[in-house]
Design a protein around this motif. Structure first.
Motif: not given
Length: 223
Positions: A89-94
């Motif tokens: 959850x500390x990483x953002x994906x698109x």
């Protein structure tokens, strides 16, 4: 202390505090900047694109939490969304929303079917047009708990049995289908993990051969 100097210092301090508060409010409720780090969304989004993401598109949240206090709308199929990567959850994906709650998603030889109908995807690209054979399809259990084990086997990239998207979750894929680590491998995205909808490219540059600004992409809406 010189009264004039003190008054000037206080005015600057007040202006700085107001600016910081406004910046925090804007980031929490309105928009957030996001930079494209990989090629998973080619050709819709390029490495070096900088986006503004609307935080309120799917509802206004309580700051520093996932609780929606003002519902606005639900993500729709085709929306390009930024979300917390379920594995970290500390990483953002698109990625792009392909399946919404209740949809039945199936992939056969790279072709995506939703509720039994072939999905029209003018945005999707394939570097390898020939699908990798899937010798395991007859043995696959479509139970998400067993199927989505994060293993990026090439046959999983090109084939997936009929899978129903659970309530409150979304099935997402990158537009660059042969080079995207997405729901085909690790499963669904929770509604609460969505950070917002990609809105507009406000800056873009190609730093592979220098620092060339892509003027034609600046101001382009994301769709």
């Amino acid at each position: 202390m010189n009264p004039t100097w003190w008054k000037t210092l206080r005015e600057y301090a007040e202006a700085l505090i107001v600016a910081l508060v406004l910046a925090l409010v804007i980031r929490a409720f309105i928009v957030q900047a996001f930079k494209i780090p990989s090629e998973s969304m080619l050709n819709t989004l390029l490495v070096g694109d900088h986006l503004l993401v609307t935080k309120f598109a799917y509802g206004v949240r309580l700051p520093f939490s996932d609780k929606v206090i003002v519902p606005v709308s639900d993500p729709k199929r085709g929306d390009v969304v930024v979300f917390e990567y379920p594995v970290d959850p500390d990483k953002d994906f698109i990625k792009r929303v392909i399946g919404t709650p209740g949809d039945v998603v199936e992939i056969k030889a790279k072709q995506v079917f939703v509720n039994g109908k072939l999905l029209d995807e003018p945005y999707a690209i394939h570097d390898e047009p020939v699908a990798v054979p899937n010798p395991h399809m007859s043995e696959v259990n479509a139970d998400p708990a067993e199927y989505f084990d994060r293993n990026s086997f090439s046959w999983k990239r090109d084939w997936m049995p009929k899978t129903t998207v659970p309530e409150g979750k979304y099935f997402v894929m990158g537009d660059n289908r042969d080079h995207s680590y997405d729901s085909r491998f690790w499963g669904f995205v929770d509604r609460a993990a969505l950070r917002g909808k990609a809105l507009i490219i406000y800056w873009s540059w190609d730093f592979t051969g220098g620092l060339d600004i892509r003027w034609s992409r600046i101001g382009r809406l994301v769709h």
